[in-house]
Design an enzyme around this catalytic site. Structure first.
Site, short mmCIF file in Angstrom:
data_model
loop_
_atom_site.label_atom_id
_atom_site.label_comp_id
_atom_site.label_asym_id
_atom_site.label_seq_id
_atom_site.Cartn_x
_atom_site.Cartn_y
_atom_site.Cartn_z
N CYS A 21 6.81 2.73 -8.87
CA CYS A 21 7.47 3.73 -8.03
C CYS A 21 6.50 4.42 -7.09
O CYS A 21 6.92 5.21 -6.24
CB CYS A 21 8.18 4.75 -8.92
SG CYS A 21 9.69 4.09 -9.66
N THR A 52 22.79 14.92 -1.87
CA THR A 52 21.84 15.67 -2.71
C THR A 52 20.71 14.81 -3.24
O THR A 52 20.04 15.19 -4.20
CB THR A 52 22.57 16.33 -3.90
OG1 THR A 52 23.23 15.31 -4.67
CG2 THR A 52 23.58 17.34 -3.43
N ASP A 54 20.80 12.24 -5.02
CA ASP A 54 21.03 11.98 -6.44
C ASP A 54 20.59 10.57 -6.81
O ASP A 54 20.17 9.78 -5.97
CB ASP A 54 22.51 12.18 -6.78
CG ASP A 54 22.70 12.90 -8.11
OD1 ASP A 54 21.97 12.58 -9.06
OD2 ASP A 54 23.56 13.79 -8.17
N ASP A 55 20.68 10.26 -8.11
CA ASP A 55 20.11 9.01 -8.62
C ASP A 55 20.94 7.78 -8.27
O ASP A 55 20.41 6.68 -8.19
CB ASP A 55 19.96 9.10 -10.15
CG ASP A 55 18.99 10.19 -10.55
OD1 ASP A 55 17.78 10.01 -10.34
OD2 ASP A 55 19.45 11.24 -11.04
N HIS A 144 19.84 -12.09 -5.63
CA HIS A 144 19.39 -12.66 -4.37
C HIS A 144 17.88 -12.87 -4.44
O HIS A 144 17.16 -12.04 -5.00
CB HIS A 144 19.75 -11.74 -3.21
CG HIS A 144 19.46 -12.34 -1.86
ND1 HIS A 144 20.12 -13.47 -1.39
CD2 HIS A 144 18.59 -11.98 -0.89
CE1 HIS A 144 19.67 -13.76 -0.19
NE2 HIS A 144 18.73 -12.88 0.14
N THR A 145 17.41 -13.98 -3.87
CA THR A 145 15.98 -14.29 -3.87
C THR A 145 15.51 -14.57 -2.44
O THR A 145 16.25 -15.13 -1.63
CB THR A 145 15.67 -15.52 -4.74
OG1 THR A 145 16.39 -16.65 -4.21
CG2 THR A 145 16.08 -15.30 -6.18
N ASP A 231 16.34 11.66 -13.28
CA ASP A 231 15.16 11.08 -13.92
C ASP A 231 13.96 11.26 -13.00
O ASP A 231 14.09 11.40 -11.78
CB ASP A 231 15.36 9.62 -14.33
CG ASP A 231 15.66 8.69 -13.16
OD1 ASP A 231 15.90 9.18 -12.03
OD2 ASP A 231 15.65 7.47 -13.37
#
Length: 352
Positions: A21, A52, A54-55, A144-145, A231
């Site tokens: 991340c 907002t 949000d996740d 998807h690749t 999170d």
């Protein structure tokens, strides 16, 4: 560059300019990009969108069900391909749990430098992701690749929740206690790994932390005393707590001494094992954070340390704290702790 030979160890992290991340676009840059995005009509069924930060997005299907949709992907944070796949999948699924939902299905997103990575290595990355999806009880139903310069792996994840039980990141109330589900320090450990300073125990702690599914999120959605949920990932604890504070129009007050850290993180940070993302995070939102005089530069860095597959951050009524901590303990989150509270005041974060 030719494919690695059998006698030269493959380092997945050598292919990526930033891992986990920590790859996220810096919060200040992202805010500037989104500010220039054009508006669009929002249907009434869209219960949670981008307003907002949000996740995940939430779309109402009927009076009993709402669909949660999210996606997350990044470059390698570790060199072991199987572990990389596990970490990326855990991180992606977490966004459904952070809304209080139950994951039901995933799609794989795979970008790999086909001419540089052995097919067996790519296969192990995908297998690692499959193992975590199996643990979460969901299938990888497609994906998807692409042929990519850097290895990229992640998931699109969908989940379900009752419309009345959605836990947004913007609904904290004054007086709420803040509870963090996992200890901080993943970014520090990943930096130490890249510098060759992370021992076996430190690596094991990092893998255990980043591959632990945030399953308590579903049970937390059942508690009326839980008002807000998110999170902690790439923007660090301060960044994601700021989203709670701004959404609620309240001040989040953190107690530095109560924040749990992964083993050895403090020492490694003092040795300079930090990520570039930590500094970019502070540059992006530090103006909304008030640090007490005793907070050291290392502690500041720990608060902005990017967390890959980090813990749930809960804002709950004081009389619900014991129930929330007991719930975390039952699910194996022994480090969950009260780290602060929400209070009236200017939207922002103060740390003492």
């Amino acid at each position: 560059m030719n494919a690695p030979t059998d006698n030269i160890p493959l380092k997945l992290t050598s292919f990526s300019h930033g891992g986990g991340c920590g790859c996220k676009i810096a919060p200040g840059v992202l805010a500037e990009i989104l500010k220039k995005s054009s508006g669009f009509p929002v249907p009434p069924q869209l219960l949670v969108g981008i307003e907002t930060a949000d996740d995940a997005a939430v779309y109402k299907l009927n009076d009993e069900q709402a669909l949660i949709a999210t996606t997350d992907f990044f470059m390698p944070i570790v060199d072991d391909p199987y572990d990389f796949g596990r970490i990326a999948a855990t991180n992606a699924i977490s966004d459904v749990y952070a809304m209080g939902g139950t994951p039901i299905m995933a799609l794989a997103l795979v970008g790999m430098p086909i001419d540089k990575l052995p097919l067996d290595t790519i296969g192990k990355i995908i297998q690692g992701g499959e193992s975590i999806c199996a643990e979460a009880g969901i299938p990888i139903a497609g994906g998807h690749t692409i042929d990519s310069v850097e290895p990229i792996y992640g998931l699109v994840v969908m989940g379900l929740i009752h419309p009345s039980k959605i836990k947004r990141n913007a609904d904290a109330r004054a007086g709420d206690k803040l509870i963090l589900g996992k200890p901080l320090g993943v970014g520090v450990l990943s930096a130490a790994l890249k510098k060759g300073k992370l021992d076996d125990a430190g690596y094991a702690a990092m893998i255990e932390n980043t591959t632990k599914l945030n399953k308590p999120g579903k049970a937390l959605s059942e508690l009326a005393g839980v008002h807000a949920l998110t999170d902690v990932t790439g923007f660090g604890l301060l960044g994601h707590l700021l989203e709670l504070a701004r959404g609620a129009g309240l001040e989040a007050r953190l107690d530095m001494g109560s924040i749990p850290l992964l083993p050895g993180v403090q020492e490694l940070a003092e040795q300079g094992c930090v990520t570039g993302a930590s500094g970019r995070n502070w540059a992006g939102y530090g103006h909304d954070v008030s640090l007490a005089a005793q907070i050291t530069p290392v502690q500041q860095m720990l608060l902005t340390d990017p967390q890959t597959s980090g813990g749930l951050l809960v804002a709950c009524a004081p009389d619900t704290v014991d129930e929330v901590l007991a719930l975390f303990a039952r699910e194996g989150f022994a480090s969950a702790a009260v780290i602060g509270e929400m209070a009236p005041g200017k939207a922002g974060v103060s740390v003492a």
